[in-house]
Scaffold this active site. Sequence first.
Site, mmCIF file in Angstrom:
data_model
loop_
_atom_site.group_PDB
_atom_site.id
_atom_site.type_symbol
_atom_site.label_atom_id
_atom_site.label_comp_id
_atom_site.label_asym_id
_atom_site.label_seq_id
_atom_site.Cartn_x
_atom_site.Cartn_y
_atom_site.Cartn_z
ATOM 1 N N GLU A 11 -6.078 -6.530 3.683
ATOM 2 C CA GLU A 11 -6.253 -7.689 2.802
ATOM 3 C C GLU A 11 -7.511 -7.548 1.939
ATOM 4 O O GLU A 11 -8.216 -8.519 1.704
ATOM 5 C CB GLU A 11 -6.352 -8.973 3.630
ATOM 6 N N GLY A 45 2.883 -3.566 8.176
ATOM 7 C CA GLY A 45 3.049 -3.951 9.580
ATOM 8 C C GLY A 45 4.515 -4.130 9.955
ATOM 9 O O GLY A 45 5.295 -4.718 9.202
ATOM 10 N N THR A 73 0.812 -1.215 0.000
ATOM 11 C CA THR A 73 0.000 0.000 0.000
ATOM 12 C C THR A 73 0.853 1.275 0.000
ATOM 13 O O THR A 73 1.896 1.331 0.638
ATOM 14 C CB THR A 73 -0.894 -0.008 1.258
HETATM 15 C C1 LIG Z 1 -4.292 -2.222 10.423
HETATM 16 C C2 LIG Z 1 -3.860 -2.206 8.984
HETATM 17 C C3 LIG Z 1 -2.750 -2.959 8.601
HETATM 18 C C4 LIG Z 1 -2.285 -2.903 7.293
HETATM 19 N N1 LIG Z 1 -1.171 -3.616 6.954
HETATM 20 C C5 LIG Z 1 -0.669 -3.507 5.705
HETATM 21 C C6 LIG Z 1 0.536 -4.187 5.338
HETATM 22 O O1 LIG Z 1 1.134 -4.899 6.139
HETATM 23 N N2 LIG Z 1 1.028 -4.007 4.086
HETATM 24 C C7 LIG Z 1 0.392 -3.220 3.175
HETATM 25 O O2 LIG Z 1 0.885 -3.092 2.056
HETATM 26 N N3 LIG Z 1 -0.778 -2.582 3.479
HETATM 27 C C8 LIG Z 1 -1.312 -2.705 4.706
HETATM 28 N N4 LIG Z 1 -2.494 -2.062 5.032
HETATM 29 C C9 LIG Z 1 -3.183 -1.270 4.026
HETATM 30 C C10 LIG Z 1 -4.441 -1.982 3.501
HETATM 31 O O3 LIG Z 1 -4.093 -3.105 2.753
HETATM 32 C C11 LIG Z 1 -5.279 -0.971 2.704
HETATM 33 O O4 LIG Z 1 -5.706 0.028 3.609
HETATM 34 C C12 LIG Z 1 -6.467 -1.657 2.041
HETATM 35 O O5 LIG Z 1 -6.048 -2.436 0.961
HETATM 36 C C13 LIG Z 1 -7.529 -0.651 1.536
HETATM 37 O O6 LIG Z 1 -6.962 0.278 0.688
HETATM 38 P P1 LIG Z 1 -7.098 1.855 0.938
HETATM 39 O O7 LIG Z 1 -6.687 2.146 2.324
HETATM 40 O O8 LIG Z 1 -6.354 2.514 -0.154
HETATM 41 O O9 LIG Z 1 -8.633 2.154 0.812
HETATM 42 P P2 LIG Z 1 -9.350 2.831 -0.428
HETATM 43 O O10 LIG Z 1 -9.155 1.964 -1.620
HETATM 44 O O11 LIG Z 1 -8.920 4.247 -0.556
HETATM 45 O O12 LIG Z 1 -10.841 2.751 0.048
HETATM 46 C C14 LIG Z 1 -11.550 3.851 0.615
HETATM 47 C C15 LIG Z 1 -13.038 3.644 0.402
HETATM 48 O O13 LIG Z 1 -13.338 3.623 -1.004
HETATM 49 C C16 LIG Z 1 -14.086 2.475 -1.352
HETATM 50 N N5 LIG Z 1 -13.628 1.953 -2.660
HETATM 51 C C17 LIG Z 1 -12.343 1.900 -3.117
HETATM 52 N N6 LIG Z 1 -12.306 1.342 -4.329
HETATM 53 C C18 LIG Z 1 -13.573 1.014 -4.665
HETATM 54 C C19 LIG Z 1 -14.175 0.371 -5.798
HETATM 55 N N7 LIG Z 1 -13.437 -0.080 -6.802
HETATM 56 N N8 LIG Z 1 -15.506 0.198 -5.776
HETATM 57 C C20 LIG Z 1 -16.258 0.627 -4.733
HETATM 58 N N9 LIG Z 1 -15.755 1.231 -3.643
HETATM 59 C C21 LIG Z 1 -14.428 1.411 -3.605
HETATM 60 C C22 LIG Z 1 -13.801 1.444 -0.265
HETATM 61 O O14 LIG Z 1 -14.925 0.601 -0.042
HETATM 62 C C23 LIG Z 1 -13.527 2.309 0.968
HETATM 63 O O15 LIG Z 1 -14.726 2.543 1.660
HETATM 64 C C24 LIG Z 1 -2.976 -2.113 6.334
HETATM 65 C C25 LIG Z 1 -4.117 -1.380 6.719
HETATM 66 C C26 LIG Z 1 -4.557 -1.431 8.018
HETATM 67 C C27 LIG Z 1 -5.772 -0.637 8.419
#
Ligand SMILES: Cc1cc2nc3c(=O)[nH]c(=O)nc-3n(C[C@H](O)[C@H](O)[C@H](O)COP(=O)(O)OP(=O)(O)OC[C@H]3O[C@@H](n4cnc5c(N)ncnc54)[C@H](O)[C@@H]3O)c2cc1C
Length: 655
Positions: free
Chosen positions: A428, A183, A144
């Site tokens: 995930e 993480g 991410t």
């Molecule tokens: C506690 C925690 C641990 C993590 N650990 C890791 C890690 O070890 N390594 C790593 O790489 N990442 C990690 N992450 C990141 C995590 O994988 C991402 O936050 C996750 O994949 C969601 O992506 P985003 O944050 O960009 O959300 P976004 O994609 O920005 O989503 C935001 C909103 O938009 C909506 N949305 C987005 N795209 C669409 C679509 N195509 N259609 C409809 N709605 C949509 C979603 O439903 C959501 O409500 C971690 C996150 C957390 C919270």
Amino acid sequence: MNKDLAKERQSSVLRVQELNSFIGRNLFLSDERYKQVLDLKSVLASRIKSLYDENYENLERGQKYELVLKKSLELIEFASEHNVTNYMEYTYLIGEVMGTEKHLFGLHFTMFTISLELWSTPEQKAYWDRFLKENGVFGTYIQTEIGHGTFIRGLETTATYDRNAEEFILDSPTLTSIKFWPGASGKTCNYAIVMAKLIIDGKDHGIHAFVVQLRSLENHSPVPGIELGDIGKKHAYEAIDNGFVKFKNVRIPRNNMLMRFAQVLPNGEFKRLGNEIVMYACMLIMRGILCMFASLLQSISTTIAIRYSCVRRQTADPTGLEPQIIDYQTQQYRLLPGLATSYANFFATIYFRNILNSFRKRSKNFSEIETNELAKLHALSSGIKAIVFDECLKFGQINRLCCGGHGYSASSGLQPVIQEADAGCTYEGDNIVLYLQTARYLLKAVQKGFSPHLELDNLQQIEKSDLFKRFEKYILLFRNLYESQIGEISNRMFILIEEEKLDRFEAWNSSSVALIYINLFIVYMNLNGIYEHQKSECSENQVILEELFELYLSYGIVEKFPNHFLKLGLIDGNQMTDHQNRLYELLKKVRVNAVCLVDAFGWTDSNLASSLGVYDGNVYEKLFQFAKSSLFNQNSENPVFNKVARPYILAKSKL
Ligand SMILES: Cc1cc2nc3c(=O)[nH]c(=O)nc-3n(C[C@H](O)[C@H](O)[C@H](O)COP(=O)(O)OP(=O)(O)OC[C@H]3O[C@@H](n4cnc5c(N)ncnc54)[C@H](O)[C@@H]3O)c2cc1C
């Protein structure tokens, strides 16, 4: 022992030990292994006794980090001494050591090692296996970025090939390309799998995985060109250093790109090997682990809330006696469907794990995999992951409310469960995005003329059983619901896309079909679990599990999908009332065995890490002990108050 809890246990006919063995046998694939894991658990418990801190929730972040780091290292050592390599067993042991706190090297044992195993060529795998054995490597998984999470193709980190040096140059060209969230990357891990866009001679070849050293193995300082640190306080996981990582022209050898499915030759030639979809295999294994984890997590909050609801008495009845709060129908209506869902999701995730295991065995050579099977499993895994975390979060919060004010104390142990489930709805794969992926798969399959039905191994056998007949009317209702729903959405989409020429993405924007499909899967898997249980010949437990199953089904009709059933004409108003009445009857029946049903999960007090869920029910002693150990109470004086507020009081008193 609290006398109410003792009475609950005496008055139930459920044979806890037998049901616990059944659960353990399913979890660890044999009675023998379950016993071994339990033995390991008690050895581990005595070994880490000195690191157990009942006052954990009262510690500051740095103190929590130190304690969790010590415990994590102890656990790694223990696992290697006792040859525990199965991640599910490992997770179970983690629970004993960490309670519901996260392990610092969770990603090392999952995404990092699974990616190395699945995405490396045999030569790379041999090299990394040896390297990990001979060095103190702690790995993480970095995907991410600040600007993109869900949309993986949008990642901006580049890995540009330099053919003269036979190296890749990793770079974060923009603010939004800085890696964010991985993480244990902020302060702890020294290696990572980094997902980056491969560039050769200015051409973009898509996202690939690279092994990157983050910190020196000698003194732990960051590798030159890498800026990294902790992202700051989060909703939970205080002890875990989720990090940011910024690359500035960091060079890594060509061989650090994992090349099982795509290669860059020394001369810069790019070759794709096999189908890109096999990259999903890694995600699938991870999802299998996570789904199981979420179903167990839900059983933890359920155990806490049910035990506490039997100990807690509130509000005098006409005779002046204060009833146990579990005897209020409103309390049962909130608590017991969560119990039924815990069992249902457990059976579903066990079955799903078994499908994945058999898929993994068959697919040693991914080039031979039927891509169709992988796509189907991927769609199923997306939906299951989403639903088990959604329900874990929903019932975690309900359980918290069911425990009233004390549920809000950090000592209740409910907060980490809720926060963990909350995070799990995003990491995930964001749950909504996952439901949409499942829906897209289902609707595509229907439009291509494939059957929308679940194809499950022993379904035909189950459908011939008496057990099936007992629940047939419910199961047909859920099956009809799914068929009607997918039919309706598929027709609507056809009109939207073909006639009104709407953008496909808008038309896909419907996730309820996935929800209903996965719910149907869980109904079947719950039935399958009970069918398997029949063979254990414990008839008392069988009756109780069937009541619990019926509660799950009734709740699905009355609370989860009432509008869908009514709108599609599958149930009329009178029938809905009948289902409601049956639900009330079932609540009364299930209530009698509720404590024993949660006891059967077998969670120890250290697993639960909860003042409200303690096995002996001595809740108030634990609560008071926790309050007294608050950092605020270490000094009976309050020097801060005297410094800040005393002048104000003095000024007032002079007036
Ligand atoms: C506690 C925690 C641990 C993590 N650990 C890791 C890690 O070890 N390594 C790593 O790489 N990442 C990690 N992450 C990141 C995590 O994988 C991402 O936050 C996750 O994949 C969601 O992506 P985003 O944050 O960009 O959300 P976004 O994609 O920005 O989503 C935001 C909103 O938009 C909506 N949305 C987005 N795209 C669409 C679509 N195509 N259609 C409809 N709605 C949509 C979603 O439903 C959501 O409500 C971690 C996150 C957390 C919270």
